[in-house]
Design a protein around this motif. Structure first.
Motif, PDB file in Angstrom:
ATOM      1  N   PHE A  19       0.861  -1.188   0.000  1.00  0.00           N
ATOM      2  CA  PHE A  19       0.000   0.000   0.000  1.00  0.00           C
ATOM      3  C   PHE A  19       0.887   1.223   0.000  1.00  0.00           C
ATOM      4  O   PHE A  19       1.871   1.284   0.740  1.00  0.00           O
ATOM      5  N   VAL A  21       0.828   5.632  -0.348  1.00  0.00           N
ATOM      6  CA  VAL A  21       0.078   6.885  -0.442  1.00  0.00           C
ATOM      7  C   VAL A  21       1.093   8.020  -0.533  1.00  0.00           C
ATOM      8  O   VAL A  21       2.140   7.977   0.100  1.00  0.00           O
ATOM      9  N   HIS A  27      -6.359   9.515  -0.841  1.00  0.00           N
ATOM     10  CA  HIS A  27      -6.314   8.131  -1.312  1.00  0.00           C
ATOM     11  C   HIS A  27      -7.443   7.338  -0.652  1.00  0.00           C
ATOM     12  O   HIS A  27      -7.515   7.259   0.564  1.00  0.00           O
ATOM     13  N   ARG A 202      -6.780   8.676  -5.883  1.00  0.00           N
ATOM     14  CA  ARG A 202      -6.451   7.290  -6.221  1.00  0.00           C
ATOM     15  C   ARG A 202      -7.225   6.354  -5.308  1.00  0.00           C
ATOM     16  O   ARG A 202      -7.713   6.767  -4.254  1.00  0.00           O
ATOM     17  N   THR A 204      -7.346   2.250  -3.625  1.00  0.00           N
ATOM     18  CA  THR A 204      -6.847   0.897  -3.376  1.00  0.00           C
ATOM     19  C   THR A 204      -8.020   0.087  -2.833  1.00  0.00           C
ATOM     20  O   THR A 204      -8.758   0.568  -1.990  1.00  0.00           O
ATOM     21  N   GLY A 215      -3.946   1.122  -5.839  1.00  0.00           N
ATOM     22  CA  GLY A 215      -3.606   2.529  -5.991  1.00  0.00           C
ATOM     23  C   GLY A 215      -3.612   3.081  -7.404  1.00  0.00           C
ATOM     24  O   GLY A 215      -2.650   3.692  -7.841  1.00  0.00           O
TER      25      GLY A 215
END
Ligand SMILES: Nc1ncnc2c1ncn2[C@@H]1O[C@H](COP(=O)(O)OP(=O)(O)O)[C@@H](O)[C@H]1O
Ligand SMILES: [Mg+2]
Length: 493
Positions: A19, A21, A27, A202, A204, A215
């Motif tokens: 992950f 960011v 995000h 974005r 995820t 992402g």
């Protein structure tokens, strides 16, 4: 975060999650209930540690997962559940969060910081009132102010909008945008797909502890696509139903009788004109994301709260409200989402817990009572030190078995089961599921709130989705995972 894994006993919350960011972005982190979102961000905030994998913040590897260290590195989190001290004012809550110690002498300075931050970001709150008396929206804003007080460079919001009305949620998203424009990184966990498209850069998606989408820009997606990613699109994507949820009696062979439960145009809290009808022998699965009226519906069915509009009837009689003994007499079994708060009295013995709400005026002598209890504990496989043990000493699975032993005794007419298998080991979960299905087979109407679609697919005759206070569906087998996912994400709005 790279290759992050975390398991709780036999539950794998995160498998190997990457992950990332970046500063300047909002995000979105999406996923069904139980997908692992909270576990992931708790690790990022130093509130939990991974079993494997690595984390770095602004280039610095995290060596020690300690909340204080991560706060020092600029990470702040607004948790899914409120963490304010209800008896303290805004300033006092801010002062308490600081490492320096004593609260009151610092509260005046903290109050000025509250006002400055409130002003700067348009986060109106009443600074003089104990936090417990603030509205939900104000509490949410105060949580955010407290996070900003730490001058966070990475701000994490775990389902901040679940408790907010739409206008407040929009305001909060515009604050997030502002924070990103100031160069901070913002992670926002939400189930409302609309918010992803209006407020985030974005996205995820986590599914069952794994990254289903890593992402990518929001503009590359649409609602239906994201909903499919959340729940898994095709049967091939769906893992085999866990053994915990195999019904002992296949749904179609259960005798369906006449309608027993009827809910007509009911409103309360987030519920807004909700309808539902459930026949005897039928299990209706309530799917949906927390914060869309589930808690209100649970409270109404259990008689813990009265509807502000509409009616609820069981076999034509109004569902009792208020006194739990009336609920018991009406034949309503209640397996609450919070078993320790609404089903068990921790300091009382197992025997006394089995009597709760049953209204026996004369208590049997202790020895006789223990003798009566022994077979119940055996039948339900409640593993315990003995009938005199306190309920608070039971593990989760055994506690839930005790709740069911009491609630399902004596052929209930309605079973309200709220996340009955949540947090249980697979054996206990299987037993709990089987017993509820049996109660349906014996003629009860069952409303089963489920956190995981696979569980509902295995037990429910029909699935109704509760989204933004309304019912969507019903969905009938064979279930269309993608359609249900879209309804859960509020796709009709
Ligand atoms: N402290 C805990 N103990 C046991 N199981 C947990 C704990 N925290 C989370 N889990 C389990 O891990 C899984 C992921 O939970 P969570 O991260 O809260 O999901 P989400 O936030 O996406 O709804 C769930 O199956 C949950 O029951
Ligand atoms: Mg969560």
């Amino acid at each position: 975060m790279t290759g992050v894994a975390r398991a709780f006993g036999s539950t794998v919350a995160l498998s190997s999650v990457d992950f990332e960011v970046a500063p300047g972005e909002v995000h979105a982190l999406l996923g069904e209930n139980g997908a692992g979102k909270t576990t992931l961000v708790r690790i990022l905030a130093g509130l939990d540690r991974p079993d494997a994998g690595s984390v770095s913040v602004y280039g610095q590897p995290v060596r020690r997962f300690a909340a204080r260290d991560l706060r020092g590195a600029g990470v702040a989190m607004v948790q899914q559940h409120f963490t304010l001290v209800p008896t303290l004012t805004a300033g006092e809550n801010l002062a308490l969060a600081r490492p320096e110690g004593r609260i009151r002498p610092r509260a005046k300075a903290a109050r000025e910081r509250v006002e400055r931050l409130a002003d700067r970001y348009g986060l109106a709150i009443r600074a003089d009132v104990p936090a417990g008396q603030l509205s939900v929206g104000e509490q949410q804003r105060l949580e955010l102010i407290r996070a900003l007080d730490a001058d966070a460079r990475l701000l994490i919001l775990d389902e901040p909008t679940a408790v907010l009305v739409d206008a407040e949620a929009e305001r909060l998203l515009s604050v997030c945008r502002r924070l990103a424009e100031e160069g901070r990184a913002v992670v926002i966990i939400t189930h409302r797909l609309g918010e992803v498209f209006t407020g985030c850069d974005r996205v995820t998606v986590l599914r069952r502890g794994q990254v289903a989408l890593g992402g990518t820009p929001v503009r590359d997606h649409d609602r239906a696509g994201l909903a499919r990613l959340m729940v898994g699109a095709s049967p091939a994507d769906a893992p085999p139903a866990p053994p915990a949820t195999q019904p002992p009696i296949p749904a179609p062979t259960r005798a369906r009788s006449l309608e027993r439960l009827r809910v007509d145009g009911v409103s309360r809290g987030r519920l807004d004109g909700f309808d539902l009808a459930v026949a005897g022998g039928e299990i209706v699965g309530m799917a949906g994301v927390d914060g869309n009226g589930q808690a209100d519906l649970e409270a109404l069915l259990a008689g813990l709260a009265a509807a502000t509009a509409g009616t609820l009837t069981l076999d034509g009689e109004p569902l009792p409200v208020g006194d739990p003994r009336r609920r018991v007499r009406a034949g309503v079994a209640y397996i609450p989402s919070d078993r320790y708060r609404h089903a068990l009295a921790g300091p009382m013995s197992l025997a006394d817990n089995l009597e709760l709400g049953r209204g026996h005026r004369v208590r049997p002598a202790r020895r006789r009572r223990d003798r009566l209890l022994a077979p119940v504990l055996r039948r339900w496989d409640v593993r315990t030190a003995g009938p005199a043990a306190r309920a608070s000493t039971l593990s989760g699975g055994n506690a839930q078995k005790l709740v069911l032993a009491r609630e399902l005794a004596g052929e209930p007419r309605l079973v309200v089961a709220a996340y009955p298998t949540r947090g249980l080991d697979p054996d206990a979960a299987r037993m709990i599921s089987e017993r509820i299905v049996k109660a349906a087979a014996a003629g009860a109407a069952v409303v089963w709130f489920g956190a995981e679609l696979d569980e509902l697919f295995a037990v429910a005759d029909r699935i109704v989705v509760l989204a933004t206070g309304h019912a969507a569906g019903p969905f009938e087998p064979p279930y269309d995972r993608a359609a249900i996912g879209l309804a859960m994400a509020g796709g009709h709005r």
